[in-house]
Design a protein around this motif. Structure first.
Motif, PDB file in Angstrom:
ATOM      1  N   UNK A 140     -34.870  25.996 -70.654  1.00 26.41           N
ATOM      2  CA  UNK A 140     -34.598  24.728 -70.384  1.00 26.41           C
ATOM      3  C   UNK A 140     -35.367  23.591 -70.871  1.00 26.41           C
ATOM      4  N   UNK A 141     -36.732  23.887 -71.732  1.00 26.74           N
ATOM      5  CA  UNK A 141     -37.430  23.110 -72.073  1.00 26.74           C
ATOM      6  C   UNK A 141     -36.860  22.144 -72.983  1.00 26.74           C
ATOM      7  N   UNK A 142     -35.922  22.584 -74.101  1.00 24.91           N
ATOM      8  CA  UNK A 142     -35.455  21.553 -74.850  1.00 24.91           C
ATOM      9  C   UNK A 142     -34.341  20.935 -74.254  1.00 24.91           C
ATOM     10  N   UNK A 143     -33.549  21.752 -73.477  1.00 26.30           N
ATOM     11  CA  UNK A 143     -32.276  21.169 -72.817  1.00 26.30           C
ATOM     12  C   UNK A 143     -32.648  19.787 -71.968  1.00 26.30           C
ATOM     13  N   UNK A 144     -33.722  19.978 -71.303  1.00 32.79           N
ATOM     14  CA  UNK A 144     -34.184  18.901 -70.338  1.00 32.79           C
ATOM     15  C   UNK A 144     -34.461  17.716 -71.008  1.00 32.79           C
ATOM     16  N   UNK A 145     -34.481  17.631 -72.383  1.00 25.29           N
ATOM     17  CA  UNK A 145     -34.794  16.530 -73.284  1.00 25.29           C
ATOM     18  C   UNK A 145     -33.473  15.701 -73.577  1.00 25.29           C
ATOM     19  N   UNK A 146     -32.563  16.314 -73.266  1.00 20.82           N
ATOM     20  CA  UNK A 146     -31.431  15.714 -74.047  1.00 20.82           C
ATOM     21  C   UNK A 146     -30.263  15.378 -72.772  1.00 20.82           C
ATOM     22  N   UNK A 147     -29.632  14.407 -72.971  1.00 20.35           N
ATOM     23  CA  UNK A 147     -28.632  13.948 -72.125  1.00 20.35           C
ATOM     24  C   UNK A 147     -27.174  14.622 -72.634  1.00 20.35           C
ATOM     25  N   UNK A 148     -26.326  14.628 -71.856  1.00 20.05           N
ATOM     26  CA  UNK A 148     -24.873  15.262 -72.179  1.00 20.05           C
ATOM     27  C   UNK A 148     -25.103  16.598 -71.629  1.00 20.05           C
ATOM     28  N   UNK A 149     -23.919  17.313 -72.224  1.00 16.82           N
ATOM     29  CA  UNK A 149     -23.598  18.575 -71.656  1.00 16.82           C
ATOM     30  C   UNK A 149     -24.450  19.644 -72.630  1.00 16.82           C
ATOM     31  N   UNK A 150     -25.475  20.314 -72.094  1.00 13.20           N
ATOM     32  CA  UNK A 150     -26.623  21.262 -72.648  1.00 13.20           C
ATOM     33  C   UNK A 150     -26.289  22.636 -72.005  1.00 13.20           C
ATOM     34  N   UNK A 151     -26.462  23.587 -72.823  1.00 10.33           N
ATOM     35  CA  UNK A 151     -26.839  25.094 -72.221  1.00 10.33           C
ATOM     36  C   UNK A 151     -28.118  25.730 -72.657  1.00 10.33           C
ATOM     37  N   UNK A 152     -28.411  26.416 -71.536  1.00  6.91           N
ATOM     38  CA  UNK A 152     -29.820  27.248 -72.140  1.00  6.91           C
ATOM     39  C   UNK A 152     -29.553  28.605 -71.803  1.00  6.91           C
ATOM     40  N   UNK A 153     -29.816  29.427 -72.923  1.00  8.49           N
ATOM     41  CA  UNK A 153     -29.679  30.891 -72.848  1.00  8.49           C
ATOM     42  C   UNK A 153     -31.082  31.653 -73.218  1.00  8.49           C
ATOM     43  N   UNK A 154     -31.394  32.544 -72.399  1.00  6.64           N
ATOM     44  CA  UNK A 154     -32.545  33.307 -73.024  1.00  6.64           C
ATOM     45  C   UNK A 154     -32.190  35.069 -72.758  1.00  6.64           C
ATOM     46  N   UNK A 155     -32.980  35.581 -73.706  1.00  4.44           N
ATOM     47  CA  UNK A 155     -32.366  36.973 -73.770  1.00  4.44           C
ATOM     48  C   UNK A 155     -31.661  37.364 -74.914  1.00  4.44           C
ATOM     49  N   UNK A 156     -32.064  38.435 -75.774  1.00  7.40           N
ATOM     50  CA  UNK A 156     -31.302  38.718 -76.968  1.00  7.40           C
ATOM     51  C   UNK A 156     -29.947  39.004 -76.821  1.00  7.40           C
ATOM     52  N   UNK A 157     -29.641  39.811 -75.868  1.00  5.04           N
ATOM     53  CA  UNK A 157     -28.279  40.154 -75.543  1.00  5.04           C
ATOM     54  C   UNK A 157     -27.602  39.139 -75.006  1.00  5.04           C
ATOM     55  N   UNK A 158     -28.104  38.436 -73.998  1.00  2.00           N
ATOM     56  CA  UNK A 158     -27.185  37.121 -73.484  1.00  2.00           C
ATOM     57  C   UNK A 158     -26.890  36.194 -74.713  1.00  2.00           C
TER      58      UNK A 158
END
Length: 469
Positions: free
Chosen positions: A262-280
């Motif tokens: 969510x480090x990048x996600x927090x910088x952008x307005x609009x609908x964003x999605x943060x995903x971590x972990x290779x299989x996710x």
């Protein structure tokens, strides 16, 4: 060169055959099925590997290692810049101060010390400009921050490469920024070497084989765990002499959090999605490829859980590191836009990322279809257990290897058992087949294997052990 006439990618993940026990742990976790067991050793298929490091994490014998530049290389330069992400600082316990860390880096031999997350506002503004003025697709733009996910998209989801943000990662931004600062100090560029201290193998691979540019601005790359150990051994009593570069004054809250979920996600307005972990990440990309992802504008992907705090060359616990990083971020101001950074903004533009699809069966579509049908027929004879005892990660992978003439039906131990029962193959022949796949003496009693009574090293079988047999 590969089949698409693109240069072969550099890979930082290597295998020490002397340590490999062919235990198949790596085989089972590789997200791109890039590992096979051949002659009793794990091998990596280069065209499938994305340097995510899952194999490195899973191996109980430390047979996987990361190839890096030797630290002594820094002394090839008169001015030596240590460039590192905020996670380096955050993984140290609270009794090690930032001043001590900076001080030890100076003792090691670096003349300038800069954290990667420098004027991050330049990157934020540039990505927003890309989304608003350069991207005309309705599907979300995908972050190009994590090199492992970029390679994953290139080899496994090539149709999605057109969604990648065409901007360099923060370490390239910081490297250009440092070059600019050094020039202001009157330092000849040829006298200065910039060395990136990295938490992951994928960033090493990305520096050696950058995407969207011919050559990285970074001169060398150092394993973060080596730096961590050196700092820990010398931190007590280290002075707080800071670097001569004043770029530390421009670290921001957003910059410090950039590499975390969510480090990048927090910088952008609009609908964003943060995903971590290779299989996710793989599950999300499959949904995006199938058009099943809800409307979003920005997709942030991190191969490691907890982002760079979970990198394979991090020494500290990833959850504690991330927690300390959030606390540290609160002590810095919010990111501010800087004037006179137009030249820097231009430096971080990259050309479109090219797909590098891994070849499953054949580059010719008709031949590939024929081979796929043949593999499906072979699957009728395999047990579908996906045990990995054949040296491939699944029964389907074994069937595809057989179509490519890289494996045989007798590689499946269950088929061998059936064929012995039916008198199609002798017991001696079946055992020789197993030794050919897993290595001579592989099935001898060995109390040094992982979990056995002499786990810490090989040892002769004693009388008690012998009685069991």
């Amino acid at each position: 060169m590969n089949h698409s006439n693109q240069p072969e990618l550099h890979h930082a993940i290597k295998i020490d055959p002397d340590k490999c026990r062919a235990c198949t742990h790596c085989l089972q976790v590789c997200p791109t099925e890039a590992i096979r067991i051949r002659n009793g050793k794990a091998t990596i298929i280069p065209g499938r590997c994305v340097d995510c490091g899952e194999c490195h994490r899973a191996c109980p014998y430390q047979a996987f290692y990361v190839e890096q530049d030797d630290l002594s290389r820094i002394f090839d330069y008169k001015y030596r810049v240590a460039l590192f992400p905020a996670v380096l600082v955050s993984q140290f316990p609270e009794n090690i101060s930032e001043e001590q860390i900076y001080g030890v880096l100076k003792q090691i031999g670096f003349t300038h010390i800069c954290e990667v997350e420098q004027p991050i506002s330049v990157l934020i503004d540039s990505i927003k400009d890309f989304a608003q003025n350069e991207y005309d697709n309705e599907s979300p733009i995908i972050s190009s921050f994590c090199p492992a996910t970029v390679r994953l998209i290139q080899v496994k989801y090539p149709a999605l490469t057109e969604h990648l943000v065409l901007r360099n990662a923060p370490h390239d931004l910081a490297a250009w920024y440092v070059r600019m600062r050094l020039a202001e100090e009157g330092i000849d560029p040829s006298d200065a070497g910039i060395f990136y201290i990295t938490p992951c193998a994928a960033k090493i691979a990305a520096v050696k084989s950058p995407v969207g540019e011919k050559k990285s601005i970074v001169d060398g790359i150092i394993n973060m765990s080596e730096i961590y150990n050196r700092v820990m051994s010398k931190a007590t009593g280290a002075n707080g002499a800071f670097h001569s570069c004043d770029c530390r004054n421009e670290i921001s809250r957003e910059g410090i959090l950039w590499s975390l979920p969510e480090g990048e996600k927090a910088a952008f307005e609009g609908k964003s999605l943060s995903v971590d972990g290779m299989h996710n990440v793989i599950r999300i990309l499959e949904r995006l490829e199938d058009g099943e992802l809800p409307d979003i504008d920005f997709l942030e992907l991190r191969a490691c859980e907890e982002g760079c705090a979970g990198g394979i060359m991090m020494t500290g616990n990833r959850f504690l590191t991330a927690d300390r990083q959030h606390k540290r971020a609160k002590t810095f101001p919010k990111a501010q836009s800087f004037t006179g950074m137009e030249e820097l903004a231009e430096k971080i533009r990259i050309t479109p990322v090219q797909p590098r699809p891994m070849v499953h069966l054949d580059t010719n579509i008709e031949k590939a279809f024929e081979k796929m049908q043949k593999a499906r027929s072979i699957m009728c004879h395999l047990p579908g257990i996906d045990c990995g005892a054949c040296g491939a990660p699944s029964c389907l992978a074994l069937a595809e290897d057989m179509v490519r003439h890289e494996a045989r039906m007798t590689d499946c131990i269950y088929v061998q058992q059936l064929w012995q029962k039916e008198g199609k193959i002798s017991a001696d022949k079946a055992f020789r087949n197993l030794e050919k796949k897993w290595g001579a003496n592989r099935f001898d009693v060995d109390c040094s294997k992982h979990g056995a009574k002499n786990d810490n090293g090989p040892g002769p079988m004693n009388e008690e052990d012998a009685d069991l047999y």
